[in-house]
Structure formats: structure tokens, C-alpha cells
Write a protein that holds these residues in place. Structure first.
Motif, PDB file in Angstrom:
ATOM      1  N   GLU A 175       0.829  -1.206   0.000  1.00  0.00           N
ATOM      2  CA  GLU A 175       0.000   0.000   0.000  1.00  0.00           C
ATOM      3  C   GLU A 175       0.865   1.259   0.000  1.00  0.00           C
ATOM      4  N   LYS A 176       1.975   1.215   0.710  1.00  0.00           N
ATOM      5  CA  LYS A 176       2.903   2.357   0.737  1.00  0.00           C
ATOM      6  C   LYS A 176       3.479   2.607  -0.648  1.00  0.00           C
ATOM      7  N   ASN A 209      13.283  -8.522  -4.908  1.00  0.00           N
ATOM      8  CA  ASN A 209      14.302  -9.537  -4.643  1.00  0.00           C
ATOM      9  C   ASN A 209      13.729 -10.816  -4.027  1.00  0.00           C
ATOM     10  N   THR A 210      12.418 -10.906  -3.956  1.00  0.00           N
ATOM     11  CA  THR A 210      11.777 -12.095  -3.398  1.00  0.00           C
ATOM     12  C   THR A 210      12.119 -13.318  -4.248  1.00  0.00           C
ATOM     13  N   GLU A 211      12.617 -14.367  -3.595  1.00  0.00           N
ATOM     14  CA  GLU A 211      13.073 -15.547  -4.351  1.00  0.00           C
ATOM     15  C   GLU A 211      11.902 -16.366  -4.890  1.00  0.00           C
ATOM     16  N   ASN A 212      10.927 -16.670  -4.053  1.00  0.00           N
ATOM     17  CA  ASN A 212       9.732 -17.402  -4.477  1.00  0.00           C
ATOM     18  C   ASN A 212       8.566 -16.426  -4.445  1.00  0.00           C
ATOM     19  N   LYS A 213       8.299 -15.839  -5.597  1.00  0.00           N
ATOM     20  CA  LYS A 213       7.334 -14.745  -5.666  1.00  0.00           C
ATOM     21  C   LYS A 213       5.979 -15.176  -5.095  1.00  0.00           C
ATOM     22  N   ASP A 214       5.397 -14.307  -4.253  1.00  0.00           N
ATOM     23  CA  ASP A 214       4.150 -14.634  -3.580  1.00  0.00           C
ATOM     24  C   ASP A 214       3.024 -13.703  -4.039  1.00  0.00           C
ATOM     25  N   TYR A 215       1.913 -13.720  -3.301  1.00  0.00           N
ATOM     26  CA  TYR A 215       0.731 -12.941  -3.668  1.00  0.00           C
ATOM     27  C   TYR A 215       1.043 -11.456  -3.797  1.00  0.00           C
ATOM     28  N   TYR A 216       1.794 -10.897  -2.832  1.00  0.00           N
ATOM     29  CA  TYR A 216       2.039  -9.456  -2.836  1.00  0.00           C
ATOM     30  C   TYR A 216       3.011  -9.053  -3.942  1.00  0.00           C
ATOM     31  N   SER A 217       3.941  -9.933  -4.275  1.00  0.00           N
ATOM     32  CA  SER A 217       4.815  -9.657  -5.424  1.00  0.00           C
ATOM     33  C   SER A 217       3.982  -9.565  -6.696  1.00  0.00           C
ATOM     34  N   LYS A 218       3.038 -10.478  -6.842  1.00  0.00           N
ATOM     35  CA  LYS A 218       2.160 -10.464  -8.018  1.00  0.00           C
ATOM     36  C   LYS A 218       1.330  -9.186  -8.051  1.00  0.00           C
ATOM     37  N   GLU A 219       0.860  -8.751  -6.887  1.00  0.00           N
ATOM     38  CA  GLU A 219       0.051  -7.532  -6.832  1.00  0.00           C
ATOM     39  C   GLU A 219       0.867  -6.315  -7.278  1.00  0.00           C
ATOM     40  N   ILE A 220       2.107  -6.225  -6.824  1.00  0.00           N
ATOM     41  CA  ILE A 220       2.961  -5.102  -7.237  1.00  0.00           C
ATOM     42  C   ILE A 220       3.187  -5.137  -8.741  1.00  0.00           C
ATOM     43  N   SER A 221       3.455  -6.327  -9.280  1.00  0.00           N
ATOM     44  CA  SER A 221       3.772  -6.459 -10.701  1.00  0.00           C
ATOM     45  C   SER A 221       2.615  -6.045 -11.599  1.00  0.00           C
ATOM     46  N   GLU A 222       1.393  -6.047 -11.051  1.00  0.00           N
ATOM     47  CA  GLU A 222       0.216  -5.725 -11.857  1.00  0.00           C
ATOM     48  C   GLU A 222      -0.230  -4.268 -11.739  1.00  0.00           C
ATOM     49  N   ILE A 223       0.499  -3.473 -10.967  1.00  0.00           N
ATOM     50  CA  ILE A 223       0.170  -2.047 -10.861  1.00  0.00           C
ATOM     51  C   ILE A 223       0.657  -1.341 -12.120  1.00  0.00           C
ATOM     52  N   SER A 224      -0.241  -0.755 -12.869  1.00  0.00           N
ATOM     53  CA  SER A 224       0.076  -0.242 -14.209  1.00  0.00           C
ATOM     54  C   SER A 224       1.065   0.919 -14.188  1.00  0.00           C
ATOM     55  N   ASP A 225       1.078   1.718 -13.132  1.00  0.00           N
ATOM     56  CA  ASP A 225       1.933   2.906 -13.087  1.00  0.00           C
ATOM     57  C   ASP A 225       3.318   2.634 -12.490  1.00  0.00           C
ATOM     58  N   ILE A 226       3.666   1.367 -12.311  1.00  0.00           N
ATOM     59  CA  ILE A 226       4.945   1.006 -11.699  1.00  0.00           C
ATOM     60  C   ILE A 226       5.773   0.155 -12.653  1.00  0.00           C
ATOM     61  N   GLU A 227       7.050   0.510 -12.787  1.00  0.00           N
ATOM     62  CA  GLU A 227       7.994  -0.324 -13.525  1.00  0.00           C
ATOM     63  C   GLU A 227       8.485  -1.419 -12.572  1.00  0.00           C
ATOM     64  N   TYR A 228       8.142  -2.658 -12.878  1.00  0.00           N
ATOM     65  CA  TYR A 228       8.416  -3.781 -11.966  1.00  0.00           C
ATOM     66  C   TYR A 228       9.510  -4.667 -12.551  1.00  0.00           C
ATOM     67  N   CYS A 241      15.101   8.960  -5.914  1.00  0.00           N
ATOM     68  CA  CYS A 241      14.995   8.644  -4.500  1.00  0.00           C
ATOM     69  C   CYS A 241      15.024   7.125  -4.335  1.00  0.00           C
ATOM     70  N   ILE A 242      15.920   6.646  -3.493  1.00  0.00           N
ATOM     71  CA  ILE A 242      16.027   5.205  -3.223  1.00  0.00           C
ATOM     72  C   ILE A 242      15.367   4.910  -1.884  1.00  0.00           C
ATOM     73  N   LEU A 243      14.512   3.891  -1.873  1.00  0.00           N
ATOM     74  CA  LEU A 243      13.838   3.485  -0.642  1.00  0.00           C
ATOM     75  C   LEU A 243      13.849   1.967  -0.517  1.00  0.00           C
ATOM     76  N   ASP A 244      13.766   1.488   0.711  1.00  0.00           N
ATOM     77  CA  ASP A 244      13.511   0.070   0.923  1.00  0.00           C
ATOM     78  C   ASP A 244      12.181  -0.080   1.662  1.00  0.00           C
ATOM     79  N   GLN A 245      11.687  -1.288   1.736  1.00  0.00           N
ATOM     80  CA  GLN A 245      10.351  -1.502   2.280  1.00  0.00           C
ATOM     81  C   GLN A 245      10.250  -1.231   3.775  1.00  0.00           C
ATOM     82  N   ASP A 246      11.394  -1.149   4.465  1.00  0.00           N
ATOM     83  CA  ASP A 246      11.381  -0.892   5.904  1.00  0.00           C
ATOM     84  C   ASP A 246      11.522   0.587   6.242  1.00  0.00           C
ATOM     85  N   SER A 247      11.503   1.440   5.230  1.00  0.00           N
ATOM     86  CA  SER A 247      11.621   2.876   5.452  1.00  0.00           C
ATOM     87  C   SER A 247      10.253   3.539   5.372  1.00  0.00           C
ATOM     88  N   ASP A 248      10.080   4.569   6.153  1.00  0.00           N
ATOM     89  CA  ASP A 248       8.818   5.304   6.179  1.00  0.00           C
ATOM     90  C   ASP A 248       9.098   6.769   5.874  1.00  0.00           C
TER      91      ASP A 248
END
Length: 279
Positions: free
Chosen positions: A18-19, A35-54, A82-89
Motif C-alpha cells: 500500500e505504501k 528480490n523475493t526468491e519465491n514470488k508470492d501474492y504481494y509480489s504479483k500484486e505489485i507487478s500488476e500495478i500499471s503505473d509502476i515499472e516492476y 529517491c532510493i527506498l527500501d520496504q522498511d523505510s517510512d
């Protein structure tokens, strides 16, 4: 000015996805290196967002991910990445504030990075005004001045995997007589490790491997003897003290430090497979 953001993720969670979605409104370009090795549900959700280069990767390490983002941002004529990781707010308003600071600067040629003030998420911070010059900032939250970095041929050293790559990058900037700027009143909250049963922050056994090994590589790259030897000894002693006094899995972390030293001597770089039992 054109701004992009690049986010690295590793088994992202719902709130992190969501962030990522919220950044679409703040930047001209949004990239995700997964960098997820075994892509899961949330990886798939990110990959399907049209405005994001995945970009789907297999845990290639942070330096390679960062360089990929930089390369693709340059193709799109982006000025600041801007570089971010998922643990940054980094809140939306903070993003707009730092973009405003950048747009208000009179000279874009004397600095390689401008960043918010990064703090551990559990700590309070007394905000200060103005911009300061620093020798080092973490990669997450940093706005990279792509034109200046390209002119100076500065990029992330892919011999690292996760640790010390940000310190190396900043060292290159300083060595090229460029500045690193920090906006003291704009805050990025960063999660550093996990809290153990005793209430102390610590990293996994495998992360300790990279902390030991990549620190040795960094010191050899930037320091000559006898300073390098002294730094190695003091840093290892400090690390061992922290493990023995405050952390769990003490013996595993000490044993992995021995493997890290041997691998460093044998010029092992990048990612190294570890047993799941070690984490």
C-alpha cells in the motif's frame, strides 16, 4: 525537474504494498526491484500495478538493484532518483518538502546526494532547521543527483551484497569533492534489525556474515596500513562485544564471522547461500 523513486522489496507485506502504491502520486516514475526468491501474492500484486515499472529479481543484492534503478532512471531523463527500501517510512509531505528544497537550490553541481534525516523508528528526534553537510547517509531516503553522479562516474560497488554499499557510495562522493546534504527537519524513519526477547535490536546470523565480510572489503578499498588493521581489530571487537552482551544465537554469529573472514581472504563476493537454521 523530474523525480523518480526506486524501491527494493523482499517478501513485502500488505502495508508495504500500500505504501508503494502511494508513491505513484509523488513521483514522475516509480520502480520496484523485487528480490523475493519465491514470488508470492504481494509480489504479483505489485507487478500488476500499471503505473509502476516492476523488475523481478532473485535476491541479487542491493548494489545491483540500485544500479539497475539508476540506469533506467537515466534512460527516462530523470534528474533525481529517491532510493527506498520496504522498511523505510517517508511520508508524502516529506517527499514534497524535500523536492521543494531541491527546486529551491541555486547550485546543483556541487552535491551528489540530498537526503532527509534518518532515525531509528523507535527513537524520538528533535528537529533542527536548515541543511547540513555530512560524510555519510544511508541509501534509503537519499535523493541521488543523477547528472552529477554520472559526470563523476560514481555507481554502487556490486562486490557488496547488502552491508557497506551505502558507505562506499558516500565515500566515492566525498572523494570526488562533492557534498552530501541532509535536510535536518525532514524525517525518514528506518527499521534497523529486529527486537529480540531482551529488547535489543539485532540482525540475523546471515546478515552478520555480510556485516563482517563486507566491512573488511570496505576497509581494504579505502584505507592503507596501519589504519586498516586498527580499524579491523576495533570494529570486530565492538561487534563481538555487542553479540556476547546483548544478542541471541551468539555462537552461530561468532562462527559465521570466521566463515566471513575466510571468504573475504578467498575473494568471495556478492551473495552466499546459508543454511536456514542459521537465521
Amino acid at each position: 525537474m523530474k523525480f523518480a523513486v526506486g524501491i527494493t522489496v523482499y517478501y513485502p507485506k500488505y502495508e508495504q504494498v500500500e505504501k508503494i502504491k502511494s508513491y505513484v502520486d509523488c513521483f514522475d516514475m516509480v520502480m520496484v526491484v523485487d528480490n523475493t526468491e519465491n514470488k508470492d501474492y504481494y509480489s504479483k500484486e505489485i507487478s500488476e500495478i500499471s503505473d509502476i515499472e516492476y523488475y523481478a529479481e532473485n535476491n541479487v543484492g542491493l548494489p545491483k538493484a540500485f544500479n539497475k534503478m539508476i540506469q533506467n532512471a537515466r534512460k527516462e531523463k530523470i534528474d533525481f532518483l529517491c532510493i527506498l527500501d520496504q522498511d523505510s517510512d517517508l511520508e508524502k509531505q516529506s517527499i514534497y518538502d524535500i523536492k521543494g528544497v531541491i527546486n529551491g537550490l541555486s547550485n546543483f553541481n556541487d552535491f551528489g546526494i540530498i537526503a532527509p534525516k534518518a532515525i531509528c523508528e523507535k527513537n524520538n528526534h528533535q528537529c533542527k532547521e536548515g541543511i547540513s553537510r555530512e560524510n555519510w547517509v544511508i541509501s534509503s531516503g537519499s535523493f541521488l543527483n543523477l547528472k552529477v553522479l554520472e559526470q563523476s562516474r560514481i555507481k554502487y560497488d556490486e562486490n557488496y551484497f547488502v552491508d557497506r554499499c551505502d558507505a562506499d557510495f558516500c565515500k566515492q562522493i566525498i572523494n570526488n569533492n562533492l557534498n552530501i546534504l541532509v535536510c535536518n527537519n525532514i524525517i525518514l524513519k528506518q527499521k534497523l534489525g529486529e527486537v529480540n526477547r531482551r529488547g535489543y535490536l539485532e540482525h540475523s546470523v546471515s546478515r552478520n556474515y555480510y556485516m563482517f565480510r563486507d566491512r573488511l572489503y570496505f576497509n581494504k578499498k579505502f584505507y592503507s596500513q596501519p589504519k586498516r588493521f586498527l580499524l579491523n581489530v576495533l570494529q570486530v571487537l565492538k561487534h563481538y562485544f555487542s553479540i556476547i552482551m546483548y544478542e541471541e544465537k551468539k555462537m552461530s554469529k561468532i562462527m559465521i564471522s570466521i566463515k566471513a573472514f575466510k571468504d573475504y581472504k578467498n575473494k568471495v563476493i556478492g551473495r552466499v547461500a546459508h543454511s536456514n537454521k542459521m537465521d
